[in-house]
Design a protein around this motif. Structure first.
Motif, PDB file in Angstrom:
ATOM      1  N   ILE A  15       0.838  -1.201   0.000  1.00 20.59           N
ATOM      2  CA  ILE A  15       0.000   0.000   0.000  1.00 20.59           C
ATOM      3  C   ILE A  15       0.876   1.256   0.000  1.00 20.59           C
ATOM      4  CG2 ILE A  15      -1.700   1.324   1.369  1.00 20.59           C
ATOM      5  CD1 ILE A  15      -2.918  -1.095  -0.111  1.00 20.59           C
ATOM      6  N   LEU A  18       2.108   1.793  -3.448  1.00 20.29           N
ATOM      7  CA  LEU A  18       1.036   2.300  -4.312  1.00 20.29           C
ATOM      8  C   LEU A  18       0.804   3.793  -4.089  1.00 20.29           C
ATOM      9  CD1 LEU A  18      -1.944  -0.182  -4.594  1.00 20.29           C
ATOM     10  CD2 LEU A  18      -0.672   0.947  -6.389  1.00 20.29           C
ATOM     11  N   MET A  19       0.823   4.192  -2.805  1.00 18.02           N
ATOM     12  CA  MET A  19       0.645   5.626  -2.496  1.00 18.02           C
ATOM     13  C   MET A  19       1.767   6.436  -3.131  1.00 18.02           C
ATOM     14  SD  MET A  19      -0.426   5.831   1.430  1.00 18.02           S
ATOM     15  CE  MET A  19      -2.086   5.573   1.953  1.00 18.02           C
ATOM     16  N   ILE A  22       1.115   6.688  -6.864  1.00 18.60           N
ATOM     17  CA  ILE A  22       0.020   7.603  -7.231  1.00 18.60           C
ATOM     18  C   ILE A  22       0.471   9.053  -7.093  1.00 18.60           C
ATOM     19  CG2 ILE A  22      -2.228   8.487  -6.436  1.00 18.60           C
ATOM     20  CD1 ILE A  22      -3.056   5.583  -5.957  1.00 18.60           C
ATOM     21  N   VAL A  23       1.098   9.363  -5.947  1.00 20.17           N
ATOM     22  CA  VAL A  23       1.519  10.759  -5.717  1.00 20.17           C
ATOM     23  C   VAL A  23       2.580  11.166  -6.741  1.00 20.17           C
ATOM     24  CG1 VAL A  23       2.603  12.343  -4.074  1.00 20.17           C
ATOM     25  CG2 VAL A  23       0.913  10.682  -3.268  1.00 20.17           C
ATOM     26  N   LEU A  26       1.461  11.478 -10.547  1.00 15.26           N
ATOM     27  CA  LEU A  26       0.693  12.659 -10.951  1.00 15.26           C
ATOM     28  C   LEU A  26       1.418  13.963 -10.631  1.00 15.26           C
ATOM     29  CD1 LEU A  26      -2.832  11.451  -9.799  1.00 15.26           C
ATOM     30  CD2 LEU A  26      -1.981  11.593 -12.128  1.00 15.26           C
ATOM     31  N   TRP A  27       2.360  13.899  -9.704  1.00 14.23           N
ATOM     32  CA  TRP A  27       2.992  15.128  -9.229  1.00 14.23           C
ATOM     33  C   TRP A  27       4.184  15.552 -10.077  1.00 14.23           C
ATOM     34  CZ3 TRP A  27       0.888  18.327  -5.841  1.00 14.23           C
ATOM     35  CH2 TRP A  27       1.670  19.351  -5.351  1.00 14.23           C
ATOM     36  N   GLU A  47       1.207  13.708 -21.697  1.00 11.30           N
ATOM     37  CA  GLU A  47       0.932  13.492 -20.278  1.00 11.30           C
ATOM     38  C   GLU A  47       0.464  12.063 -19.976  1.00 11.30           C
ATOM     39  OE1 GLU A  47       1.467  15.450 -17.808  1.00 11.30           O
ATOM     40  OE2 GLU A  47       1.684  17.445 -18.668  1.00 11.30           O
ATOM     41  N   ARG A  50       2.005   8.922 -17.817  1.00 14.77           N
ATOM     42  CA  ARG A  50       1.788   8.611 -16.387  1.00 14.77           C
ATOM     43  C   ARG A  50       0.976   7.328 -16.213  1.00 14.77           C
ATOM     44  NH1 ARG A  50       2.972  13.529 -13.915  1.00 14.77           N
ATOM     45  NH2 ARG A  50       2.979  15.239 -15.396  1.00 14.77           N
TER      46      ARG A  50
ATOM     47  N   GLN B  25      -7.633  13.853 -23.803  1.00 13.61           N
ATOM     48  CA  GLN B  25      -6.447  14.685 -23.748  1.00 13.61           C
ATOM     49  C   GLN B  25      -6.376  15.569 -24.991  1.00 13.61           C
ATOM     50  OE1 GLN B  25      -2.960  12.461 -23.196  1.00 13.61           O
ATOM     51  NE2 GLN B  25      -1.753  14.183 -22.515  1.00 13.61           N
ATOM     52  N   PRO B  28      -2.034  18.827 -24.612  1.00 18.75           N
ATOM     53  CA  PRO B  28      -1.043  18.118 -23.834  1.00 18.75           C
ATOM     54  C   PRO B  28      -0.691  18.810 -22.516  1.00 18.75           C
ATOM     55  CG  PRO B  28      -0.045  19.168 -25.728  1.00 18.75           C
ATOM     56  CD  PRO B  28      -1.527  19.346 -25.853  1.00 18.75           C
ATOM     57  N   ALA B  31      -2.185  18.520 -17.459  1.00 18.96           N
ATOM     58  CA  ALA B  31      -1.598  18.361 -16.118  1.00 18.96           C
ATOM     59  C   ALA B  31      -0.931  19.659 -15.669  1.00 18.96           C
ATOM     60  CB  ALA B  31      -0.588  17.225 -16.127  1.00 18.96           C
ATOM     61  N   ASN B  35      -1.775  21.657 -12.425  1.00 14.71           N
ATOM     62  CA  ASN B  35      -0.721  21.988 -11.451  1.00 14.71           C
ATOM     63  C   ASN B  35      -0.732  23.463 -11.097  1.00 14.71           C
ATOM     64  OD1 ASN B  35       0.720  19.852 -10.413  1.00 14.71           O
ATOM     65  ND2 ASN B  35       1.839  19.556 -12.329  1.00 14.71           N
ATOM     66  N   MET B  40      -4.337  19.726  -9.095  1.00 17.87           N
ATOM     67  CA  MET B  40      -3.697  18.411  -9.064  1.00 17.87           C
ATOM     68  C   MET B  40      -3.668  17.857  -7.648  1.00 17.87           C
ATOM     69  SD  MET B  40      -2.627  16.187 -11.077  1.00 17.87           S
ATOM     70  CE  MET B  40      -1.798  16.517 -12.600  1.00 17.87           C
ATOM     71  N   ILE B  44      -4.937  14.181  -6.570  1.00 22.79           N
ATOM     72  CA  ILE B  44      -4.110  13.230  -5.805  1.00 22.79           C
ATOM     73  C   ILE B  44      -4.814  12.877  -4.490  1.00 22.79           C
ATOM     74  CG2 ILE B  44      -1.907  12.948  -4.592  1.00 22.79           C
ATOM     75  CD1 ILE B  44      -0.644  14.707  -6.811  1.00 22.79           C
ATOM     76  N   LEU B  47      -7.635  10.405  -5.087  1.00 25.79           N
ATOM     77  CA  LEU B  47      -7.111   9.062  -5.356  1.00 25.79           C
ATOM     78  C   LEU B  47      -6.584   8.399  -4.085  1.00 25.79           C
ATOM     79  CD1 LEU B  47      -5.309   9.470  -8.786  1.00 25.79           C
ATOM     80  CD2 LEU B  47      -7.349   8.170  -8.309  1.00 25.79           C
ATOM     81  N   LEU B  48      -5.901   9.204  -3.246  1.00 30.77           N
ATOM     82  CA  LEU B  48      -5.371   8.654  -1.994  1.00 30.77           C
ATOM     83  C   LEU B  48      -6.504   8.246  -1.056  1.00 30.77           C
ATOM     84  CD1 LEU B  48      -2.240  10.838  -1.161  1.00 30.77           C
ATOM     85  CD2 LEU B  48      -2.316   8.493  -1.975  1.00 30.77           C
ATOM     86  N   LEU B  51      -7.815   4.984  -2.260  1.00 32.75           N
ATOM     87  CA  LEU B  51      -6.880   3.908  -1.908  1.00 32.75           C
ATOM     88  C   LEU B  51      -6.963   3.582  -0.419  1.00 32.75           C
ATOM     89  CD1 LEU B  51      -4.624   2.016  -2.905  1.00 32.75           C
ATOM     90  CD2 LEU B  51      -2.995   3.789  -2.318  1.00 32.75           C
ATOM     91  N   THR B  55      -8.040   0.157   1.408  1.00 32.68           N
ATOM     92  CA  THR B  55      -7.173  -0.451   2.430  1.00 32.68           C
ATOM     93  C   THR B  55      -7.962  -0.708   3.708  1.00 32.68           C
ATOM     94  OG1 THR B  55      -5.372   0.843   1.493  1.00 32.68           O
ATOM     95  CG2 THR B  55      -4.950  -0.197   3.605  1.00 32.68           C
TER      96      THR B  55
END
Lengths: 235, 75
Positions: A15, A18-19, A22-23, A26-27, A47, A50, B25, B28, B31, B35, B40, B44, B47-48, B51, B55
């Motif tokens: 996990i 995975l975190m 992901i970060v 995209l970052w 892009e 990714r 897209q 281009p 993102a 940002n 962004m 993120i 998504l976290l 996740l 979990t």
């Protein structure tokens, strides 16, 4: 295997990876001519590069789970045991789930790079046929009442299904024209755009996705086994 | 009640799928724009959260199954 699946350390690491994927996925910016941490900035891919941290590791997870299912099917034919059959079917079911996720992320990627969600690409068609082969495996299992007969029939089918699937997604696309990197004469990802920065995130992402798929499989297998035991206890 | 629940799940999954289809897209620099406007971070974060939700669900299931296994072994 049973003891390993119950351990927690690899799940937490998975996990975490995975975190991280992901970060970072995209970052981190694409290369804009400035030195520093960046992903390759390539025409067509742009892009969407990714997605390499999501689509490809999902396929790796699927192949890994189907390989485990294949191994347990061989083991079952050697010495029939309910748990081995449970492992074989559980890994195959979760493998199919990750295959579907791989196809879905691939379709989104294909739309942005090739202009269509589905193209007449041998790898895409092979993956779709492979999925159907595994759906047939699951239907075949549910159509046989006798446990022993079902186990042996399903194990035999699974051994053939895995080999055919590998031929469909890894061998045939290399023999003919394909849009996928590394197939049909196209250069592989690693030879032109999987640079060291991307590698730094791609491998942890792959391990993370594999760990997640294993965790889901372990819970699913144990749940199925419990259900069977409970039904027998009730009878 | 059960039908309502199934309907809710169905429409949630459907909206997630079509939400993905809407993504394209065209430029281009998507993102880059995200940002610049700090959106962004939101992507993120979402998504976290998903996740972490998965979990938490897996940990909950793991604990529940372990308890049931212990119970079954005792019987």
């Amino acid at each position: 295997m049973e003891r390993f699946l119950k351990q927690f350390w690899w799940k937490i690491i998975g996990i975490g990876l995975l975190m991280f994927a992901i970060v970072s996925g995209l970052w981190i910016p694409l290369y804009q001519g400035v030195e520093g941490l960046s992903f390759p900035n390539l025409p067509i891919l742009n892009e969407s590069i990714r997605n390499l941290l999501f689509h490809v590791p999902m396929w790796f997870s699927m192949v890994f789970l189907l390989l485990l299912s294949f191994i347990y099917s061989i083991a079952y034919l050697g010495t029939p045991d309910r748990m081995k059959d449970n492992y074989a079917v559980g890994f195959a079911q979760v493998g199919v789930l990750f295959g579907a996720l791989g196809i879905f992320t691939g379709m989104v990627w294909a739309k942005s790079t090739w202009g269509a969600f589905w193209t007449n690409d041998p790898k895409l068609n092979g993956a779709a046929i492979g999925m159907l082969i595994y759906f047939a495996y699951l239907i075949l299992r549910s159509s046989v009442e006798d446990e022993m007969k079902r186990g042996k029939l399903a194990a035999s089918y699974n051994i053939f299904a895995f080999n055919i699937y590998i031929a469909f997604i890894f061998v045939i696309p290399r023999l003919t024209d394909s849009l996928h990197p590394g197939n049909g004469g196209n250069p592989a990802f690693s030879s032109y755009d999987l640079d060291n920065t991307l590698r730094l995130f791609f491998y942890p992402a792959s391990l993370g996705w594999i760990a997640l798929s294993m965790w889901i499989s372990s819970i699913w297998i144990r749940y199925n086994f419990l259900t069977q035991e409970y039904e027998e206890y009730e009878d | 009640m059960k039908n309502m629940k199934i309907r809710n799940i169905f429409f949630t999954v459907l909206s997630l799928i079509f939400g993905q289809l809407l993504w394209a897209q065209e430029e281009p620099v998507t993102a880059e724009l995200l940002n610049q406007s700090n959106k962004m971070i939101a992507v993120i974060a979402v998504l976290l959260i998903i996740l972490l939700g998965i979990t938490a669900f897996l940990i909950f299931m793991e604990m529940k199954i372990s308890r049931l296994e212990d119970k079954m072994n005792k019987k």
